[in-house]
Scaffold this motif. Sequence first.
Motif, short mmCIF file in Angstrom:
data_model
loop_
_atom_site.label_atom_id
_atom_site.label_comp_id
_atom_site.label_asym_id
_atom_site.label_seq_id
_atom_site.Cartn_x
_atom_site.Cartn_y
_atom_site.Cartn_z
N VAL A 140 24.42 34.50 -70.51
CA VAL A 140 25.37 35.32 -69.77
C VAL A 140 25.64 34.63 -68.45
O VAL A 140 24.72 34.34 -67.68
CB VAL A 140 24.81 36.75 -69.52
N ASP A 141 26.90 34.31 -68.21
CA ASP A 141 27.32 33.56 -67.02
C ASP A 141 28.25 34.46 -66.22
O ASP A 141 29.19 35.03 -66.78
CB ASP A 141 28.03 32.28 -67.46
N CYS A 142 27.98 34.58 -64.92
CA CYS A 142 28.68 35.57 -64.10
C CYS A 142 29.04 34.96 -62.75
O CYS A 142 28.18 34.35 -62.09
CB CYS A 142 27.76 36.77 -63.92
N GLY B 266 29.45 33.81 -55.49
CA GLY B 266 28.17 33.37 -56.08
C GLY B 266 28.32 33.21 -57.58
O GLY B 266 29.15 33.88 -58.21
N ASP B 267 27.49 32.33 -58.17
CA ASP B 267 27.61 31.96 -59.59
C ASP B 267 26.21 31.73 -60.13
O ASP B 267 25.43 30.97 -59.54
CB ASP B 267 28.46 30.68 -59.66
N SER B 268 25.88 32.41 -61.24
CA SER B 268 24.56 32.22 -61.84
C SER B 268 24.64 32.57 -63.32
O SER B 268 25.48 33.37 -63.74
CB SER B 268 23.53 33.11 -61.12
N VAL C 45 24.12 24.53 -59.72
CA VAL C 45 23.45 23.60 -60.63
C VAL C 45 23.29 24.34 -61.95
O VAL C 45 22.77 25.47 -61.96
CB VAL C 45 22.08 23.16 -60.07
N GLU C 46 23.76 23.75 -63.05
CA GLU C 46 23.77 24.50 -64.31
C GLU C 46 23.59 23.62 -65.55
O GLU C 46 24.55 23.29 -66.23
CB GLU C 46 25.04 25.35 -64.43
N PRO C 47 22.33 23.29 -65.86
CA PRO C 47 22.07 22.52 -67.06
C PRO C 47 22.58 23.24 -68.32
O PRO C 47 22.32 24.44 -68.49
CB PRO C 47 20.55 22.40 -67.11
N PHE D 131 21.17 27.69 -67.96
CA PHE D 131 20.68 28.46 -66.80
C PHE D 131 21.37 27.90 -65.56
O PHE D 131 21.59 26.69 -65.47
CB PHE D 131 19.16 28.31 -66.63
N GLU D 132 21.66 28.77 -64.61
CA GLU D 132 22.43 28.33 -63.42
C GLU D 132 22.01 29.10 -62.18
O GLU D 132 21.81 30.32 -62.24
CB GLU D 132 23.92 28.58 -63.68
N HIS D 133 21.90 28.37 -61.08
CA HIS D 133 21.70 28.98 -59.77
C HIS D 133 22.71 28.41 -58.78
O HIS D 133 23.11 27.24 -58.87
CB HIS D 133 20.31 28.68 -59.22
MG MG Z 1 28.44 30.16 -63.95
#
Ligand code: MG
Length: 256
Positions: free
Chosen positions: A94-96, A105-107, A201-203, A233-235
């Motif tokens: 789930v990407d938001c 913000g993006d995670s 950063v999002e591998p 996964f992303e932070h």
């Molecule tokens: Mg994202």
Amino acid sequence: MILLKTKEEVELIRRAALLVGKTLAEVGRYVKPGVPTAFLDKIGEQFIRDNGGIPLCKGFEGFPSALCISVNDVVVHGIPSETLFLNEGDNVSVDCVIELDGYVGDSAYTFAVGEIKPEMQRLLKVTKEALYLGLDRCKAGNRLGDIGHAVQQHCEKNGYSVVRELCGHGVGFKMHEDPNVCNYGVNGTGPLLKEGMVIAVEPMVCMGSKNVKFSKEDGWTCRTKDGKPAAHFEHTVAITAQGPDILSSFEFIENK
Ligand code: MG
Ligand code: MG
């Protein structure tokens, strides 16, 4: 051009990024076998709006939904659907992306649906480890290539591959800013990391080969060519002289 953020701006981006983390946790409560992915999207969009945010994916270049929801061999940019039901043993990313009071913000988080096989557990574990190894390199004075190198090394060492077609990115004032933050790279190359840079950063990590294809029907869905699962996964992170200041959080998901 890479835009630098002031300390005050970083705090505002943190507010948006924390709302992303809370949204992912809320959505995660409904990740169960039998649930259609469109339902997760509905829960997420409602939560974002109830908290004063704007779901930025919705309407972005025609993307129809608030969240990107990507199951198994869908790496990223899956479109939520009323007819796609989660099954026991699936993984679902789930990407938001949220704008809150003008800052972004993006995670992203990959959830297990019910009990997953050990090989799927390992893919999720290694992808998350790769994210944090990349984040560890987010220190002023390092170079952008150091991040990609750390991610790539860890994934390939574990027998996985990293997607080349899609990358992380600068974020904060807008959803996508310079620079591209690739999940592969060479140490000591690329732009110098400076205090005030904020990046996602999002591998995107494949169990099999790194090759992906984009759906011809919807133009978005990115799948592995070999049909094997992928994880994501992303932070959102601010670069400081002391190291990474991770602005988003998985705490709401993992410490519930
Ligand atoms: Mg994202
Ligand atoms: Mg992103």
